[in-house]
Design an enzyme around this catalytic site. Structure first.
Site, PDB file in Angstrom:
ATOM      1  N   ASP A  96       0.776  -1.242   0.000  1.00 58.06           N
ATOM      2  CA  ASP A  96       0.000   0.000   0.000  1.00 58.06           C
ATOM      3  C   ASP A  96       0.806   1.290   0.000  1.00 58.06           C
ATOM      4  O   ASP A  96       0.291   2.339   0.354  1.00 58.06           O
ATOM      5  CB  ASP A  96      -0.898  -0.005   1.246  1.00 58.06           C
ATOM      6  N   GLU A 118       0.173  -9.114  -0.934  1.00 61.70           N
ATOM      7  CA  GLU A 118      -0.461  -8.541   0.271  1.00 61.70           C
ATOM      8  C   GLU A 118      -1.710  -7.735  -0.133  1.00 61.70           C
ATOM      9  O   GLU A 118      -1.900  -6.574   0.244  1.00 61.70           O
ATOM     10  CB  GLU A 118       0.508  -7.687   1.100  1.00 61.70           C
ATOM     11  N   GLU A 132      -2.256   5.081   2.741  1.00 56.92           N
ATOM     12  CA  GLU A 132      -2.146   3.663   2.369  1.00 56.92           C
ATOM     13  C   GLU A 132      -3.482   3.006   2.026  1.00 56.92           C
ATOM     14  O   GLU A 132      -3.549   2.154   1.148  1.00 56.92           O
ATOM     15  CB  GLU A 132      -1.460   2.879   3.495  1.00 56.92           C
ATOM     16  N   HIS A 205       6.083   5.878  12.888  1.00 58.88           N
ATOM     17  CA  HIS A 205       6.409   6.644  11.675  1.00 58.88           C
ATOM     18  C   HIS A 205       5.217   7.103  10.851  1.00 58.88           C
ATOM     19  O   HIS A 205       5.363   7.911   9.936  1.00 58.88           O
ATOM     20  CB  HIS A 205       7.304   5.813  10.754  1.00 58.88           C
ATOM     21  N   ARG A 207       2.371   8.605   8.649  1.00 55.11           N
ATOM     22  CA  ARG A 207       2.127   9.978   8.198  1.00 55.11           C
ATOM     23  C   ARG A 207       0.960  10.620   8.962  1.00 55.11           C
ATOM     24  O   ARG A 207       1.038  11.785   9.354  1.00 55.11           O
ATOM     25  CB  ARG A 207       1.821   9.944   6.703  1.00 55.11           C
ATOM     26  N   HIS A 238      12.847   5.838  12.819  1.00 55.94           N
ATOM     27  CA  HIS A 238      12.671   6.034  11.371  1.00 55.94           C
ATOM     28  C   HIS A 238      13.506   7.236  10.935  1.00 55.94           C
ATOM     29  O   HIS A 238      13.761   8.133  11.736  1.00 55.94           O
ATOM     30  CB  HIS A 238      11.189   6.273  11.113  1.00 55.94           C
TER      31      HIS A 238
HETATM   32  C1  UD1 Z   1       6.603   5.129   3.682  1.00 54.97           C
HETATM   33  C2  UD1 Z   1       5.220   4.678   3.206  1.00 54.97           C
HETATM   34  C3  UD1 Z   1       4.488   3.970   4.340  1.00 54.97           C
HETATM   35  C4  UD1 Z   1       5.341   2.880   4.961  1.00 54.97           C
HETATM   36  C5  UD1 Z   1       6.687   3.448   5.361  1.00 54.97           C
HETATM   37  C6  UD1 Z   1       7.579   2.356   5.878  1.00 54.97           C
HETATM   38  C7  UD1 Z   1       4.075   6.088   1.581  1.00 54.97           C
HETATM   39  C8  UD1 Z   1       3.281   7.302   1.345  1.00 54.97           C
HETATM   40  N1  UD1 Z   1       4.437   5.842   2.837  1.00 54.97           N
HETATM   41  O1  UD1 Z   1       6.376   6.120   4.667  1.00 54.97           O
HETATM   42  O2  UD1 Z   1       3.307   3.389   3.817  1.00 54.97           O
HETATM   43  O3  UD1 Z   1       4.679   2.399   6.102  1.00 54.97           O
HETATM   44  O4  UD1 Z   1       7.315   4.031   4.216  1.00 54.97           O
HETATM   45  O5  UD1 Z   1       8.665   2.851   6.597  1.00 54.97           O
HETATM   46  O6  UD1 Z   1       4.389   5.384   0.647  1.00 54.97           O
HETATM   47  N2  UD1 Z   1      14.084   8.822   4.873  1.00 54.97           N
HETATM   48  C9  UD1 Z   1      15.463   8.778   4.745  1.00 54.97           C
HETATM   49  N3  UD1 Z   1      16.046   7.594   4.413  1.00 54.97           N
HETATM   50  C10 UD1 Z   1      15.348   6.453   4.206  1.00 54.97           C
HETATM   51  C11 UD1 Z   1      13.949   6.504   4.355  1.00 54.97           C
HETATM   52  C12 UD1 Z   1      13.319   7.685   4.675  1.00 54.97           C
HETATM   53  O7  UD1 Z   1      16.138   9.771   4.936  1.00 54.97           O
HETATM   54  O8  UD1 Z   1      15.961   5.422   3.907  1.00 54.97           O
HETATM   55  C13 UD1 Z   1      13.418  10.096   5.241  1.00 54.97           C
HETATM   56  C14 UD1 Z   1      13.409  11.101   4.073  1.00 54.97           C
HETATM   57  O9  UD1 Z   1      13.575  12.386   4.576  1.00 54.97           O
HETATM   58  C15 UD1 Z   1      12.000  10.937   3.515  1.00 54.97           C
HETATM   59  C16 UD1 Z   1      11.202  10.676   4.801  1.00 54.97           C
HETATM   60  O10 UD1 Z   1      12.060   9.849   5.593  1.00 54.97           O
HETATM   61  O11 UD1 Z   1      11.567  12.060   2.807  1.00 54.97           O
HETATM   62  C17 UD1 Z   1       9.854  10.024   4.629  1.00 54.97           C
HETATM   63  O12 UD1 Z   1       9.907   8.917   3.742  1.00 54.97           O
HETATM   64  P1  UD1 Z   1       8.567   8.507   2.925  1.00 54.97           P
HETATM   65  O13 UD1 Z   1       8.832   7.308   2.101  1.00 54.97           O
HETATM   66  O14 UD1 Z   1       8.011   9.700   2.238  1.00 54.97           O
HETATM   67  O15 UD1 Z   1       7.511   8.181   4.054  1.00 54.97           O
HETATM   68  P2  UD1 Z   1       7.505   7.096   5.194  1.00 54.97           P
HETATM   69  O16 UD1 Z   1       6.928   7.701   6.400  1.00 54.97           O
HETATM   70  O17 UD1 Z   1       8.815   6.418   5.267  1.00 54.97           O
HETATM   71  N1  UDP Z   2      12.227  -2.980  10.764  1.00 58.93           N
HETATM   72  C1  UDP Z   2      13.605  -3.086  10.572  1.00 58.93           C
HETATM   73  N2  UDP Z   2      14.436  -2.213  11.232  1.00 58.93           N
HETATM   74  C2  UDP Z   2      13.960  -1.251  12.045  1.00 58.93           C
HETATM   75  C3  UDP Z   2      12.554  -1.131  12.232  1.00 58.93           C
HETATM   76  C4  UDP Z   2      11.721  -2.006  11.554  1.00 58.93           C
HETATM   77  O1  UDP Z   2      14.068  -3.965   9.863  1.00 58.93           O
HETATM   78  O2  UDP Z   2      14.772  -0.488  12.590  1.00 58.93           O
HETATM   79  C5  UDP Z   2      11.334  -3.904  10.040  1.00 58.93           C
HETATM   80  C6  UDP Z   2      10.279  -4.626  10.833  1.00 58.93           C
HETATM   81  O3  UDP Z   2      10.740  -5.869  11.321  1.00 58.93           O
HETATM   82  C7  UDP Z   2       9.173  -4.835   9.811  1.00 58.93           C
HETATM   83  C8  UDP Z   2       9.308  -3.634   8.902  1.00 58.93           C
HETATM   84  O4  UDP Z   2      10.610  -3.109   9.131  1.00 58.93           O
HETATM   85  O5  UDP Z   2       9.425  -5.985   9.012  1.00 58.93           O
HETATM   86  C9  UDP Z   2       8.266  -2.609   9.215  1.00 58.93           C
HETATM   87  O6  UDP Z   2       8.582  -1.435   8.544  1.00 58.93           O
HETATM   88  P1  UDP Z   2       7.882  -0.056   8.879  1.00 58.93           P
HETATM   89  O7  UDP Z   2       7.376  -0.072  10.263  1.00 58.93           O
HETATM   90  O8  UDP Z   2       8.841   0.994   8.458  1.00 58.93           O
HETATM   91  O9  UDP Z   2       6.677  -0.006   7.824  1.00 58.93           O
HETATM   92  P2  UDP Z   2       5.179  -0.569   7.814  1.00 58.93           P
HETATM   93  O10 UDP Z   2       5.211  -2.024   8.081  1.00 58.93           O
HETATM   94  O11 UDP Z   2       4.413   0.212   8.828  1.00 58.93           O
HETATM   95  O12 UDP Z   2       4.697  -0.237   6.446  1.00 58.93           O
END
Ligand code: UD1
Ligand code: UDP
Length: 365
Positions: A96, A118, A132, A205, A207, A238
């Site tokens: 999602d 999924e 999502e 984390h 949104r 995160h």
């Molecule tokens: C995204 C997904 C969410 C998922 C989550 C898992 C969308 C809209 N959201 O949200 O469904 O649950 O990933 O973690 O698709 N950043 C870094 N390095 C990284 C990752 C993130 O610096 O490796 C920072 C960046 O500033 C980035 C911000 O985190 O802009 C947010 O990342 P983003 O993918 O937009 O949203 P998530 O909250 O991670």
């Molecule tokens: N996870 C990880 N390292 C971390 C935190 C989470 O490997 O520091 C793993 C966790 O075991 C799970 C997945 O990341 O498999 C969940 O990711 P996240 O919570 O970012 O996203 P969501 O599942 O909410 O989309």
């Protein structure tokens, strides 16, 4: 030889798709192509390294503090050329995220069949989780193959009028990953720091929780930690800068919580398996913790994983400070409340989802 392309971009998608990539690579009738959008960077690369997956294409779209517009336009702008070059027989997307939705949209424009891994999770509130719930419903409209993790997910798709022949109950591929990650002899300096105290595992984390809800969560956690001298928390944070700022403001200076950089999935699963309980707004962690018998307080207003709630290991506590404080305190102080939740349950599969998905694709392509 049929071409199966997998597109993913964030940490959780990678954790759930890499085992499938590796399974598909063992099939001699299938050519497996991996494209990552790079919606996440460091958190994605960590997973690719763990599973030894080297992408064929990388759109590298991540920007600091990216908006949904940045992600959407970044992926749409980059993926057309890749799809036109590869011309896959099917393109697999997961769950999602914005990567999932935008890739599916691009495939639809090019009339490339989609397989949704999924599929069928629902809250039926498009603002929770946001964005999502919209993303997964939208993919559901256009997907040709729907790999539902549970019977309930299948039922949602049937209720929405999807062709029953397009739906396969496979289990969740994260359970496949867990077959290899949790080990008996495991040590980590953070676990040494916790010692004999009770370890609380924290992540946050979402949104829709950025802003006041996240401040509420962190305040409640801090209050409870300060009232319980035998409890310590580990929080792999995160990389979202907004999350980091809120955590620093509310939890900075609290010596009973260690806020650490994102950990490898191998460490994460081993931490979960050893924690006393977990507080999270994560989706994936709601699937993982039940099988270790670890109670999870889900800091969200809705969940698309009611199977874990029904099994008794997940409790939806919302994002109100007092409610989180009360439930966290109750589970620490009231042994019988804790025991009610602390039993192993595994409603999300048997660890062979990837084999099933690969078999289905081999038979149907
Ligand atoms: C995204 C997904 C969410 C998922 C989550 C898992 C969308 C809209 N959201 O949200 O469904 O649950 O990933 O973690 O698709 N950043 C870094 N390095 C990284 C990752 C993130 O610096 O490796 C920072 C960046 O500033 C980035 C911000 O985190 O802009 C947010 O990342 P983003 O993918 O937009 O949203 P998530 O909250 O991670
Ligand atoms: N996870 C990880 N390292 C971390 C935190 C989470 O490997 O520091 C793993 C966790 O075991 C799970 C997945 O990341 O498999 C969940 O990711 P996240 O919570 O970012 O996203 P969501 O599942 O909410 O989309």
């Amino acid at each position: 030889m049929k071409k199966v392309m997998l597109v993913f971009g964030t940490r959780p998608e990678a954790i759930k798709m890499c085992p499938l990539v590796n399974e598909l690579k063992t099939r001699k009738n299938i050519e497996t192509i991996v494209c990552v959008t790079g919606q996440h960077r460091q958190m994605l690369d960590q997973v690719l390294t763990t599973f030894n997956v080297i992408p064929d294409y990388d759109l590298s779209i991540m920007k600091q503090g990216q908006t949904l517009f940045d992600i959407t336009t970044g992926i749409l702008g980059g993926i057309k050329d890749v799809l036109e070059k590869v011309k896959p027989d099917v393109c697999l997307v997961h769950g999602d995220t914005s990567t999932t939705f935008v890739t599916a949209l691009a495939c639809f424009y090019l009339q490339i069949p989609i397989g949704h891994v999924e599929a069928g999770l629902r809250t039926y509130d498009i603002y929770s989780p946001y964005p999502e719930e919209f993303n997964r419903q939208a993919v559901g409209i256009i997907s040709k193959f729907n790999f539902a993790p549970t019977e309930l997910a299948k039922q949602h798709l049937l209720d929405e009028g999807k062709n029953p022949d397009s739906i396969y109950v496979t289990g969740n591929t994260v359970i496949d990953a867990m077959r290899y990650t949790v080990v008996e002899n495991y040590s980590h300096p953070e676990l040494d720091w916790v010692g004999d105290d009770r370890m609380i595992f924290v992540t946050a984390h979402r949104r829709e929780n950025l802003g006041q809800p996240m401040h509420n969560m962190f305040r409640a956690i801090r209050r409870v930690l300060e009232e319980h001298p035998d409890v310590k928390a580990i929080y792999p944070i995160h990389m979202n800068p907004v999350v980091r700022k809120a955590a620093e403001e509310e939890l900075g200076g609290c010596d009973r919580i260690h806020i650490i950089e994102p950990i490898e999935v191998f460490d994460c699963h081993n931490f979960e398996a050893r924690c006393h309980l977990c507080l999270t707004d994560s989706g994936g962690i709601q699937e993982e913790c039940p099988s270790y018998g670890k109670p999870v307080l889900v800091m969200r207003d809705t969940t698309e994983r009611p199977e874990g709630v029904d099994a008794g290991t997940l409790k939806l506590v919302g994002t109100d400070e007092e409610t989180i404080y009360e439930w966290f305190t109750k589970l620490l102080d009231d042994k019988s409340e804790y025991e009610k939740m602390a039993h192993a349950a595994n409603p999300y599969g048997d660890g062979y989802a990837c084999e099933r998905i690969a078999d289905i694709l081999e038979r149907n392509l």
